[in-house]
Design a protein around this motif. Structure first.
Motif, mmCIF file in Angstrom:
data_model
loop_
_atom_site.group_PDB
_atom_site.id
_atom_site.type_symbol
_atom_site.label_atom_id
_atom_site.label_comp_id
_atom_site.label_asym_id
_atom_site.label_seq_id
_atom_site.Cartn_x
_atom_site.Cartn_y
_atom_site.Cartn_z
ATOM 1 N N VAL A 1 20.067 43.707 64.912
ATOM 2 C CA VAL A 1 19.535 42.657 65.781
ATOM 3 C C VAL A 1 19.619 41.346 65.008
ATOM 4 O O VAL A 1 18.865 41.120 64.064
ATOM 5 C CB VAL A 1 18.087 42.964 66.200
ATOM 6 C CG1 VAL A 1 17.542 41.858 67.097
ATOM 7 C CG2 VAL A 1 18.014 44.317 66.910
ATOM 8 N N CYS A 2 20.581 40.500 65.384
ATOM 9 C CA CYS A 2 20.845 39.230 64.699
ATOM 10 C C CYS A 2 20.035 38.116 65.358
ATOM 11 O O CYS A 2 19.711 38.189 66.549
ATOM 12 C CB CYS A 2 22.343 38.930 64.796
ATOM 13 S SG CYS A 2 22.870 37.334 64.134
ATOM 14 N N HIS A 3 19.742 37.081 64.594
ATOM 15 C CA HIS A 3 18.982 35.947 65.149
ATOM 16 C C HIS A 3 19.721 35.314 66.338
ATOM 17 O O HIS A 3 19.100 34.759 67.251
ATOM 18 C CB HIS A 3 18.746 34.904 64.052
ATOM 19 C CG HIS A 3 17.581 34.020 64.337
ATOM 20 N ND1 HIS A 3 16.437 34.031 63.574
ATOM 21 C CD2 HIS A 3 17.375 33.123 65.326
ATOM 22 C CE1 HIS A 3 15.581 33.158 64.089
ATOM 23 N NE2 HIS A 3 16.127 32.593 65.138
ATOM 24 N N THR A 4 21.048 35.402 66.333
ATOM 25 C CA THR A 4 21.820 34.823 67.434
ATOM 26 C C THR A 4 21.498 35.520 68.767
ATOM 27 O O THR A 4 21.529 34.886 69.824
ATOM 28 C CB THR A 4 23.326 34.884 67.099
ATOM 29 O OG1 THR A 4 23.528 34.225 65.842
ATOM 30 C CG2 THR A 4 24.176 34.199 68.153
ATOM 31 N N ASP A 5 21.158 36.813 68.724
ATOM 32 C CA ASP A 5 20.743 37.497 69.961
ATOM 33 C C ASP A 5 19.428 36.922 70.482
ATOM 34 O O ASP A 5 19.248 36.777 71.697
ATOM 35 C CB ASP A 5 20.584 39.004 69.717
ATOM 36 C CG ASP A 5 21.924 39.677 69.496
ATOM 37 O OD1 ASP A 5 22.781 39.554 70.371
ATOM 38 O OD2 ASP A 5 22.104 40.305 68.441
ATOM 39 N N GLY B 1 23.593 41.967 71.903
ATOM 40 C CA GLY B 1 24.079 42.717 70.740
ATOM 41 C C GLY B 1 25.523 42.409 70.426
ATOM 42 O O GLY B 1 26.382 42.412 71.306
ATOM 43 N N HIS B 2 25.777 42.123 69.129
ATOM 44 C CA HIS B 2 27.153 41.803 68.723
ATOM 45 C C HIS B 2 27.401 42.238 67.286
ATOM 46 O O HIS B 2 28.284 41.723 66.631
ATOM 47 C CB HIS B 2 27.396 40.288 68.878
ATOM 48 C CG HIS B 2 26.454 39.465 68.060
ATOM 49 N ND1 HIS B 2 25.179 39.161 68.455
ATOM 50 C CD2 HIS B 2 26.594 38.930 66.829
ATOM 51 C CE1 HIS B 2 24.579 38.463 67.515
ATOM 52 N NE2 HIS B 2 25.418 38.316 66.504
ATOM 53 N N GLU B 3 26.579 43.166 66.793
ATOM 54 C CA GLU B 3 26.665 43.611 65.406
ATOM 55 C C GLU B 3 26.563 45.133 65.471
ATOM 56 O O GLU B 3 25.469 45.685 65.428
ATOM 57 C CB GLU B 3 25.449 43.005 64.667
ATOM 58 C CG GLU B 3 25.572 42.919 63.189
ATOM 59 C CD GLU B 3 24.323 42.269 62.571
ATOM 60 O OE1 GLU B 3 24.379 41.095 62.193
ATOM 61 O OE2 GLU B 3 23.288 42.939 62.464
ATOM 62 N N GLY B 4 27.702 45.820 65.657
ATOM 63 C CA GLY B 4 27.602 47.248 65.946
ATOM 64 C C GLY B 4 28.655 48.101 65.283
ATOM 65 O O GLY B 4 29.708 47.626 64.858
ATOM 66 N N GLY C 1 29.387 43.773 60.905
ATOM 67 C CA GLY C 1 29.956 43.151 62.103
ATOM 68 C C GLY C 1 29.539 41.719 62.371
ATOM 69 O O GLY C 1 30.209 40.992 63.109
ATOM 70 N N CYS C 2 28.403 41.269 61.818
ATOM 71 C CA CYS C 2 28.050 39.851 61.980
ATOM 72 C C CYS C 2 27.356 39.297 60.742
ATOM 73 O O CYS C 2 27.972 38.599 59.950
ATOM 74 C CB CYS C 2 27.208 39.577 63.231
ATOM 75 S SG CYS C 2 26.901 37.782 63.408
ATOM 76 N N GLY C 3 26.056 39.588 60.599
ATOM 77 C CA GLY C 3 25.263 38.870 59.599
ATOM 78 C C GLY C 3 25.785 38.979 58.184
ATOM 79 O O GLY C 3 25.846 37.979 57.455
HETATM 80 ZN ZN LIG Z 1 25.171 37.484 64.661
#
Ligand SMILES: [Zn+2]
Ligand SMILES: NC(=O)c1ccc[n+]([C@@H]2O[C@H](COP(=O)([O-])OP(=O)(O)OC[C@H]3O[C@@H](n4cnc5c(N)ncnc54)[C@H](O)[C@@H]3O)[C@@H](O)[C@H]2O)c1
Ligand SMILES: [Zn+2]
Length: 364
Positions: free
Chosen positions: A41-45, A63-66, A162-164
């Motif tokens: 769970v990224c801050h961008t969500d 969700g974008h970090e999976g 995948g993101c952070g």
């Molecule tokens: Zn992110």
């Protein structure tokens, strides 16, 4: 035949997410159905859900970090096969846009996304967060959005690449090009900032100053490689404190990983001559910066915005996974909590209270 999945959907800006069944179109020629195993769970969500970045685009499948397992592939998919474990990425270079043709795949302006759509039970299209959507049992992505990983590695840390984690590590390695012996200050020690700290350490930085307003975050930052900490609520002047810690000079590289004007200004002026300032935090529309331009000029150096740590996922995700395997990159300590999909709203609350680096939604 379309497939049914379950996910966390942001329908109304600022309201809690709701949990709904939804459908996936049949995969397009280059599409892949991924059964999600874990999603950070990224801050961008949080920013998407609250409408901080704007109120267009709702409803979002967040969700974008999976990370997950390939369950079905389109007729022309060659990069992955059913059963492969994959990390998902939100910038899948197209190879053809004005940047890709010049070899600048890290700033591709036309990232591949799935051709098929995801829809609620009334047929309304769901907007997948950053073109992915991972707070769900299954998602539909383009094959270039998938990067394979060794299935013996746990899905929770792999999801974070995948993101952070990629954003932070890449900001240090690629956006700032931190060198051996450099000094660094990192503003905001969440999942992204602590990944900057790890990237700076990998690059050989010898002074790494963590700045936050929360002492617990600062303690955690030390675990990831911070050599000094500054609580900006406990000192009169953050910039002066950073200069004090660097023989009066300031740092070679500063990183803003909060997304507010106050910390961007501090990051700009805590640099030594010719230093880089890297903006990572996403401010959303509104905040403005009012600075003395002569003071900015006199310092020299640069202000850079870092998208996704300037990464190329197919090149960089496997490196980060390998560093995790070697023990060079600590991802386990970024996983603060493992939660179920239905606890997504609690994860946002915990993030706002500063209790977590990452809550990771885990599926069976
Ligand atoms: Zn992110
Ligand atoms: N550029 C990109 O590609 C990219 C990618 C991912 C995330 N982001 C952005 O990076 C930022 C950080 O994300 P995250 O997931 O680590 O968030 P997070 O909520 O986990 O961490 C933010 C940290 O900032 C600290 N903070 C808050 N106010 C502060 C202040 N005034 N001074 C110092 N520290 C302060 C908080 O205590 C917290 O530790 C967000 O804005 C997110 O949207 C950008
Ligand atoms: Zn492109």
């Amino acid at each position: 035949m379309s497939r049914t999945a379950r996910g966390a959907i942001a329908r109304v800006p600022g309201e809690p997410v709701v949990f709904e069944d939804f459908t996936l179109d049949d995969p397009g020629e280059n599409d892949v159905v991924v059964k999600i195993l874990a999603s950070g769970v990224c801050h961008t969500d949080l920013g998407l859900k609250t409408g901080t970045y704007g109120t267009d685009g709702f409803p979002f499948l967040l969700g974008h970090e999976g990370a997950g397992v390939v369950e079905e592939v389109g007729s022309r998919v060659t990069r992955v096969a059913v059963g492969d474990h994959v990390m998902l990425n939100w910038r899948a270079p197209c190879g053809e846009c004005r940047f890709c043709v010049k070899g600048k795949h890290n700033v591709c302006a036309n990232s591949h996304n799935a051709e098929g759509k995801m829809r609620d039970m009334d047929g309304g299209q769901l907007n997948a967060a950053l073109g992915i959507g991972t707070f769900c049992s299954h998602t539909l992505v383009h094959e270039v959005q998938c990067v394979k990983y060794d299935p013996s590695l746990p899905a929770e840390p792999m999801s974070l690449i995948g993101c952070g984690v990629m954003t932070g590590v890449g900001a240090a390695l690629y956006s700032a090009e931190v060198q051996t012996g450099d000094s660094v200050a990192v503003f905001g020690c969440g999942g992204v900032g602590d990944s900057v700290i790890q990237g700076a350490k990998i690059a050989g930085a010898t002074t790494i100053i963590a700045v936050d307003i929360d002492n617990k975050k600062l303690e955690w930052a030390k675990d990831f490689g911070a050599t000094h900490t500054v609580n900006s609520n406990e000192v009169d002047d953050v910039v002066a404190e950073i200069k004090r810690l660097t023989d009066g000079h300031g740092v070679n590289h500063s990183f803003e990983a909060v997304g507010i004007a106050e910390t961007l200004e501090q990051a700009l002026f805590c640099r030594d001559l010719a230093g880089n300032c890297v903006l990572i935090g996403v401010p959303g529309p509104g905040p403005r910066l009012d600075i003395d331009i002569q003071q900015f000029f006199d310092l020299g150096g640069s202000l850079t915005v870092s998208w996704y740590g300037n990464c190329i996922p197919a090149r960089d995700f496997p490196t980060l996974a390998a560093w995790y395997k070697q023990g060079t990159l600590d991802l386990d300590r970024i996983v603060s909590r493992k939660i179920s999909l239905e606890e997504t709203n609690d994860a946002f609350d915990a993030m706002k209270r500063g209790e977590t680096l990452r809550s990771v939604i885990v599926f069976d």
